[in-house]
Design a protein around this motif. Sequence first.
Motif, PDB file in Angstrom:
ATOM      1  N   VAL A  17     -18.078 -42.315  39.577  1.00  0.00           N
ATOM      2  CA  VAL A  17     -18.247 -41.061  38.846  1.00  0.00           C
ATOM      3  C   VAL A  17     -17.167 -41.007  37.770  1.00  0.00           C
ATOM      4  CG1 VAL A  17     -18.314 -38.550  38.965  1.00  0.00           C
ATOM      5  CG2 VAL A  17     -19.183 -39.911  40.882  1.00  0.00           C
ATOM      6  N   ASP A  18     -17.573 -41.001  36.516  1.00  0.00           N
ATOM      7  CA  ASP A  18     -16.637 -40.936  35.398  1.00  0.00           C
ATOM      8  C   ASP A  18     -16.395 -39.487  35.003  1.00  0.00           C
ATOM      9  OD1 ASP A  18     -16.189 -43.747  34.911  1.00  0.00           O
ATOM     10  OD2 ASP A  18     -18.262 -43.842  34.194  1.00  0.00           O
ATOM     11  N   ILE A  19     -15.201 -39.216  34.496  1.00  0.00           N
ATOM     12  CA  ILE A  19     -14.861 -37.881  34.019  1.00  0.00           C
ATOM     13  C   ILE A  19     -15.824 -37.488  32.897  1.00  0.00           C
ATOM     14  CG2 ILE A  19     -13.084 -36.451  32.951  1.00  0.00           C
ATOM     15  CD1 ILE A  19     -12.466 -37.262  35.799  1.00  0.00           C
ATOM     16  N   GLY A  20     -16.336 -36.273  32.976  1.00  0.00           N
ATOM     17  CA  GLY A  20     -17.257 -35.773  31.965  1.00  0.00           C
ATOM     18  C   GLY A  20     -18.721 -35.934  32.327  1.00  0.00           C
ATOM     19  N   ARG A  21     -18.998 -36.598  33.463  1.00  0.00           N
ATOM     20  CA  ARG A  21     -20.393 -36.781  33.890  1.00  0.00           C
ATOM     21  C   ARG A  21     -20.548 -36.245  35.307  1.00  0.00           C
ATOM     22  NH1 ARG A  21     -24.833 -39.184  32.070  1.00  0.00           N
ATOM     23  NH2 ARG A  21     -26.323 -40.144  33.502  1.00  0.00           N
ATOM     24  N   SER A  22     -20.838 -34.958  35.408  1.00  0.00           N
ATOM     25  CA  SER A  22     -20.958 -34.311  36.714  1.00  0.00           C
ATOM     26  C   SER A  22     -22.127 -34.892  37.501  1.00  0.00           C
ATOM     27  CB  SER A  22     -21.135 -32.809  36.544  1.00  0.00           C
ATOM     28  OG  SER A  22     -19.975 -32.234  35.980  1.00  0.00           O
ATOM     29  N   LEU A  23     -21.979 -34.901  38.809  1.00  0.00           N
ATOM     30  CA  LEU A  23     -22.969 -35.527  39.687  1.00  0.00           C
ATOM     31  C   LEU A  23     -23.414 -34.557  40.773  1.00  0.00           C
ATOM     32  CD1 LEU A  23     -24.481 -38.122  40.708  1.00  0.00           C
ATOM     33  CD2 LEU A  23     -22.434 -38.557  42.113  1.00  0.00           C
ATOM     34  N   GLY A  24     -24.720 -34.449  40.955  1.00  0.00           N
ATOM     35  CA  GLY A  24     -25.275 -33.702  42.074  1.00  0.00           C
ATOM     36  C   GLY A  24     -25.827 -34.668  43.104  1.00  0.00           C
ATOM     37  N   ILE A  25     -25.555 -34.415  44.375  1.00  0.00           N
ATOM     38  CA  ILE A  25     -26.029 -35.293  45.447  1.00  0.00           C
ATOM     39  C   ILE A  25     -26.928 -34.495  46.378  1.00  0.00           C
ATOM     40  CG2 ILE A  25     -25.369 -36.762  47.390  1.00  0.00           C
ATOM     41  CD1 ILE A  25     -22.709 -37.272  45.983  1.00  0.00           C
TER      42      ILE A  25
ATOM     43  N   THR B 115     -11.227 -45.470  45.130  1.00  0.00           N
ATOM     44  CA  THR B 115     -10.231 -45.403  44.073  1.00  0.00           C
ATOM     45  C   THR B 115     -10.311 -44.061  43.367  1.00  0.00           C
ATOM     46  OG1 THR B 115     -10.409 -47.801  43.721  1.00  0.00           O
ATOM     47  CG2 THR B 115      -9.367 -46.508  41.970  1.00  0.00           C
ATOM     48  N   ARG B 116      -9.173 -43.398  43.242  1.00  0.00           N
ATOM     49  CA  ARG B 116      -9.099 -42.095  42.567  1.00  0.00           C
ATOM     50  C   ARG B 116      -8.095 -42.185  41.429  1.00  0.00           C
ATOM     51  NH1 ARG B 116      -8.474 -41.664  47.932  1.00  0.00           N
ATOM     52  NH2 ARG B 116     -10.200 -40.772  49.154  1.00  0.00           N
ATOM     53  N   ASN B 117      -8.598 -42.300  40.199  1.00  0.00           N
ATOM     54  CA  ASN B 117      -7.724 -42.380  39.030  1.00  0.00           C
ATOM     55  C   ASN B 117      -7.722 -41.063  38.260  1.00  0.00           C
ATOM     56  OD1 ASN B 117      -6.956 -45.015  39.542  1.00  0.00           O
ATOM     57  ND2 ASN B 117      -8.632 -45.895  38.360  1.00  0.00           N
ATOM     58  N   CYS B 118      -7.751 -39.960  38.981  1.00  0.00           N
ATOM     59  CA  CYS B 118      -7.752 -38.637  38.367  1.00  0.00           C
ATOM     60  C   CYS B 118      -7.376 -37.616  39.430  1.00  0.00           C
ATOM     61  CB  CYS B 118      -9.130 -38.316  37.773  1.00  0.00           C
ATOM     62  SG  CYS B 118     -10.473 -38.377  38.994  1.00  0.00           S
TER      63      CYS B 118
ATOM     64  N   LEU C  16      -9.446 -23.107  41.972  1.00  0.00           N
ATOM     65  CA  LEU C  16      -9.622 -22.866  40.547  1.00  0.00           C
ATOM     66  C   LEU C  16      -8.277 -22.721  39.824  1.00  0.00           C
ATOM     67  CD1 LEU C  16     -12.662 -20.405  40.488  1.00  0.00           C
ATOM     68  CD2 LEU C  16     -12.630 -22.827  39.885  1.00  0.00           C
ATOM     69  N   ALA C  17      -7.273 -22.244  40.517  1.00  0.00           N
ATOM     70  CA  ALA C  17      -5.963 -22.050  39.897  1.00  0.00           C
ATOM     71  C   ALA C  17      -5.286 -23.371  39.570  1.00  0.00           C
ATOM     72  CB  ALA C  17      -5.063 -21.229  40.823  1.00  0.00           C
ATOM     73  N   LEU C  18      -5.623 -24.441  40.301  1.00  0.00           N
ATOM     74  CA  LEU C  18      -4.886 -25.700  40.171  1.00  0.00           C
ATOM     75  C   LEU C  18      -5.419 -26.614  39.065  1.00  0.00           C
ATOM     76  CD1 LEU C  18      -4.309 -26.482  43.946  1.00  0.00           C
ATOM     77  CD2 LEU C  18      -2.741 -25.446  42.319  1.00  0.00           C
ATOM     78  N   GLU C  19      -6.601 -26.358  38.535  1.00  0.00           N
ATOM     79  CA  GLU C  19      -7.164 -27.092  37.397  1.00  0.00           C
ATOM     80  C   GLU C  19      -7.190 -28.609  37.619  1.00  0.00           C
ATOM     81  OE1 GLU C  19      -5.944 -25.962  33.520  1.00  0.00           O
ATOM     82  OE2 GLU C  19      -5.651 -23.861  34.044  1.00  0.00           O
ATOM     83  N   PHE C  20      -8.196 -29.073  38.343  1.00  0.00           N
ATOM     84  CA  PHE C  20      -8.388 -30.493  38.629  1.00  0.00           C
ATOM     85  C   PHE C  20      -9.301 -31.138  37.587  1.00  0.00           C
ATOM     86  CE2 PHE C  20      -7.528 -28.409  42.677  1.00  0.00           C
ATOM     87  CZ  PHE C  20      -6.566 -29.224  43.231  1.00  0.00           C
ATOM     88  N   ASP C  21      -9.309 -32.484  37.577  1.00  0.00           N
ATOM     89  CA  ASP C  21     -10.242 -33.227  36.726  1.00  0.00           C
ATOM     90  C   ASP C  21     -11.639 -33.226  37.325  1.00  0.00           C
ATOM     91  OD1 ASP C  21      -8.239 -34.062  34.839  1.00  0.00           O
ATOM     92  OD2 ASP C  21      -7.574 -35.552  36.301  1.00  0.00           O
ATOM     93  N   ILE C  22     -11.713 -33.329  38.654  1.00  0.00           N
ATOM     94  CA  ILE C  22     -12.995 -33.316  39.363  1.00  0.00           C
ATOM     95  C   ILE C  22     -12.937 -32.246  40.444  1.00  0.00           C
ATOM     96  CG2 ILE C  22     -14.558 -34.585  40.884  1.00  0.00           C
ATOM     97  CD1 ILE C  22     -13.841 -37.142  39.483  1.00  0.00           C
TER      98      ILE C  22
ATOM     99  N   GLU D 257     -16.679 -22.192  32.719  1.00  0.00           N
ATOM    100  CA  GLU D 257     -15.760 -22.521  31.628  1.00  0.00           C
ATOM    101  C   GLU D 257     -15.083 -23.866  31.879  1.00  0.00           C
ATOM    102  OE1 GLU D 257     -12.968 -19.394  31.140  1.00  0.00           O
ATOM    103  OE2 GLU D 257     -14.453 -17.892  30.539  1.00  0.00           O
ATOM    104  N   ARG D 258     -14.701 -24.114  33.119  1.00  0.00           N
ATOM    105  CA  ARG D 258     -14.037 -25.371  33.454  1.00  0.00           C
ATOM    106  C   ARG D 258     -14.969 -26.562  33.253  1.00  0.00           C
ATOM    107  NH1 ARG D 258      -9.827 -23.898  37.054  1.00  0.00           N
ATOM    108  NH2 ARG D 258      -8.723 -22.292  35.879  1.00  0.00           N
TER     109      ARG D 258
END
Length: 217
Positions: A28-36, A63-66, A137-143, A168-169
């Motif tokens: 899963v790349d950043i910017g491409r949300s995934l529904g399962i 692997t978690r690079n974010c 929501l307060a912590l602002e994650f990449d995913i 918004e996020r």
Amino acid sequence: MLEFANVSKSFWTGTQRKVILDRVSFRVDIGRSLGILAPNGTGKTTLINMMAGLEKPDEGTITRNCKISFPLGFMGGLVSRHTAKENTRYVARLYGLDPDYIEAFCRWLCGLNEYFDMPVGTYSQGMRARLTFSLMLALEFDIYLIDEGMPQTMDAEFNRKAGDILRERLENTTVIIVSHQAATLERFARSAAVLRDGQLHMFDTLEEAKQLYDYQA
């Protein structure tokens, strides 16, 4: 990005071995949300917990690079004997953030009023859920990891405020959401996958995933 490489996971139920993942690989790349999409009982929560690092695979690598959130509704990070104020300020310090800001944000969003200064162990399930989602929501994650969407124990006003913030996020972050209902995924993701019989079948669109999911239902 988040990547699973030949990941396997199973449990012994007492009578048989239940396979959640069988040598599964995906990314899963950043910017491409995934529904399962996954039927009940197939391991949706286990999969989300593995993404967050709360559960380890039997085999393979993750692997978690974010920055990846804890799952929506996860309550294991709260200390029951401490107040919401103490919990939010402690978590803020763990992430190197401003405790005053994190406390104020959560106090405003979860709407617990005087209960915010009472021990979390005295909260109802709905109150705890509102606090943990506010903290996420307060912590602002990449995913952001979401299991079945917002719990039904949350009130309408909280759902409205939290939903507005999450939308918004989505403009700058990524969501991975698992559900047994396709309608739940439509708000958050365009690409989708189907989890069934230990395999994760990836598709470019939710419509393609729905065809397999409905066919096998």
